[in-house]
Design a protein around this motif. Sequence first.
Motif, PDB file in Angstrom:
ATOM      1  N   VAL A   1      17.414 -16.699  12.859  1.00 27.77           N
ATOM      2  CA  VAL A   1      17.335 -15.407  12.164  1.00 27.77           C
ATOM      3  C   VAL A   1      16.611 -15.564  10.821  1.00 27.77           C
ATOM      4  CG1 VAL A   1      18.664 -13.544  11.078  1.00 27.77           C
ATOM      5  CG2 VAL A   1      19.407 -14.509  13.254  1.00 27.77           C
ATOM      6  N   VAL A   2      15.614 -14.713  10.618  1.00 27.41           N
ATOM      7  CA  VAL A   2      14.918 -14.605   9.340  1.00 27.41           C
ATOM      8  C   VAL A   2      15.524 -13.422   8.600  1.00 27.41           C
ATOM      9  CG1 VAL A   2      12.717 -14.073   8.217  1.00 27.41           C
ATOM     10  CG2 VAL A   2      12.763 -15.568  10.215  1.00 27.41           C
ATOM     11  N   TRP A   3      15.856 -13.631   7.330  1.00 27.12           N
ATOM     12  CA  TRP A   3      16.421 -12.571   6.490  1.00 27.12           C
ATOM     13  C   TRP A   3      15.363 -12.096   5.507  1.00 27.12           C
ATOM     14  CZ3 TRP A   3      21.095 -10.606   7.569  1.00 27.12           C
ATOM     15  CH2 TRP A   3      21.937 -11.363   8.398  1.00 27.12           C
ATOM     16  N   VAL A   4      15.154 -10.780   5.433  1.00 32.59           N
ATOM     17  CA  VAL A   4      14.204 -10.190   4.501  1.00 32.59           C
ATOM     18  C   VAL A   4      14.869  -9.053   3.739  1.00 32.59           C
ATOM     19  CG1 VAL A   4      12.173 -10.774   5.902  1.00 32.59           C
ATOM     20  CG2 VAL A   4      13.269  -8.547   6.204  1.00 32.59           C
ATOM     21  N   SER A   5      14.313  -8.753   2.580  1.00 36.05           N
ATOM     22  CA  SER A   5      14.722  -7.580   1.807  1.00 36.05           C
ATOM     23  C   SER A   5      13.520  -6.673   1.658  1.00 36.05           C
ATOM     24  CB  SER A   5      15.213  -7.971   0.412  1.00 36.05           C
ATOM     25  OG  SER A   5      16.427  -8.641   0.474  1.00 36.05           O
ATOM     26  N   MET A   6      13.734  -5.396   1.875  1.00 34.89           N
ATOM     27  CA  MET A   6      12.718  -4.389   1.618  1.00 34.89           C
ATOM     28  C   MET A   6      13.007  -3.828   0.230  1.00 34.89           C
ATOM     29  SD  MET A   6      11.071  -4.656   4.434  1.00 34.89           S
ATOM     30  CE  MET A   6       9.904  -3.302   4.448  1.00 34.89           C
ATOM     31  N   VAL A   7      12.008  -3.808  -0.633  1.00 33.76           N
ATOM     32  CA  VAL A   7      12.210  -3.363  -2.012  1.00 33.76           C
ATOM     33  C   VAL A   7      11.199  -2.275  -2.371  1.00 33.76           C
ATOM     34  CG1 VAL A   7      13.228  -5.547  -2.748  1.00 33.76           C
ATOM     35  CG2 VAL A   7      10.785  -5.254  -2.926  1.00 33.76           C
ATOM     36  N   GLY A   8      11.367  -1.719  -3.553  1.00 33.82           N
ATOM     37  CA  GLY A   8      10.512  -0.625  -3.982  1.00 33.82           C
ATOM     38  C   GLY A   8      10.768   0.599  -3.130  1.00 33.82           C
TER      39      GLY A   8
ATOM     40  N   ALA B   1       0.824  -1.212   0.000  1.00 36.97           N
ATOM     41  CA  ALA B   1       0.000   0.000   0.000  1.00 36.97           C
ATOM     42  C   ALA B   1       0.856   1.259   0.000  1.00 36.97           C
ATOM     43  CB  ALA B   1      -0.933   0.001   1.203  1.00 36.97           C
ATOM     44  N   ASP B   2       2.076   1.152   0.518  1.00 40.52           N
ATOM     45  CA  ASP B   2       3.000   2.286   0.536  1.00 40.52           C
ATOM     46  C   ASP B   2       3.963   2.285  -0.650  1.00 40.52           C
ATOM     47  OD1 ASP B   2       1.964   3.425   2.832  1.00 40.52           O
ATOM     48  OD2 ASP B   2       3.258   2.255   4.161  1.00 40.52           O
ATOM     49  N   GLY B   3       3.733   1.407  -1.614  1.00 37.86           N
ATOM     50  CA  GLY B   3       4.572   1.379  -2.812  1.00 37.86           C
ATOM     51  C   GLY B   3       5.830   0.552  -2.677  1.00 37.86           C
ATOM     52  N   GLY B   4       5.914  -0.255  -1.653  1.00 42.02           N
ATOM     53  CA  GLY B   4       7.093  -1.098  -1.453  1.00 42.02           C
ATOM     54  C   GLY B   4       6.727  -2.561  -1.443  1.00 42.02           C
ATOM     55  N   ASP B   5       7.659  -3.362  -0.994  1.00 40.23           N
ATOM     56  CA  ASP B   5       7.412  -4.794  -0.872  1.00 40.23           C
ATOM     57  C   ASP B   5       8.445  -5.370   0.088  1.00 40.23           C
ATOM     58  OD1 ASP B   5       6.215  -7.240  -1.207  1.00 40.23           O
ATOM     59  OD2 ASP B   5       6.800  -7.497  -3.290  1.00 40.23           O
TER      60      ASP B   5
ATOM     61  N   CYS C   1      10.146   1.017  -0.149  1.00 39.21           N
ATOM     62  CA  CYS C   1      10.599   0.631   1.200  1.00 39.21           C
ATOM     63  C   CYS C   1      12.119   0.463   1.278  1.00 39.21           C
ATOM     64  CB  CYS C   1       9.929  -0.664   1.641  1.00 39.21           C
ATOM     65  SG  CYS C   1       8.164  -0.471   1.958  1.00 39.21           S
ATOM     66  N   ALA C   2      12.762   0.250   0.151  1.00 35.98           N
ATOM     67  CA  ALA C   2      14.212   0.030   0.154  1.00 35.98           C
ATOM     68  C   ALA C   2      14.974   1.267   0.605  1.00 35.98           C
ATOM     69  CB  ALA C   2      14.679  -0.408  -1.231  1.00 35.98           C
TER      70      ALA C   2
END
Length: 81
Positions: free
Chosen positions: A30-37, A14-18, A39-40
């Motif tokens: 540990v969980v690894w995530v990437s913020m994209v769009g 909704a904020d234009g990211g993922d 949100c990056a």
Amino acid sequence: AALLEERVRPNVLADGGDVQLRGFDKATGVVWVSMVGSCATCASSTVTVRFMIRNLLTHYVPEVRDVRAMDEDAELGTDSD
């Protein structure tokens, strides 16, 4: 993965990211995530990862001890902090 899909992704989309699940290290929890769009590059993405995602996953998944963000093109196991 289902928790991210159902509870986190709709908010960041909704904020234009993922947010992308990059991996889970069973040994460390540990969980690894990437913020994209958008949100990056957003300063609030740190808050999203450290509080929203970490709190959600550690509450529902006892094996998860922490959630860390990594760059989209980084190798798994490297911290972006």
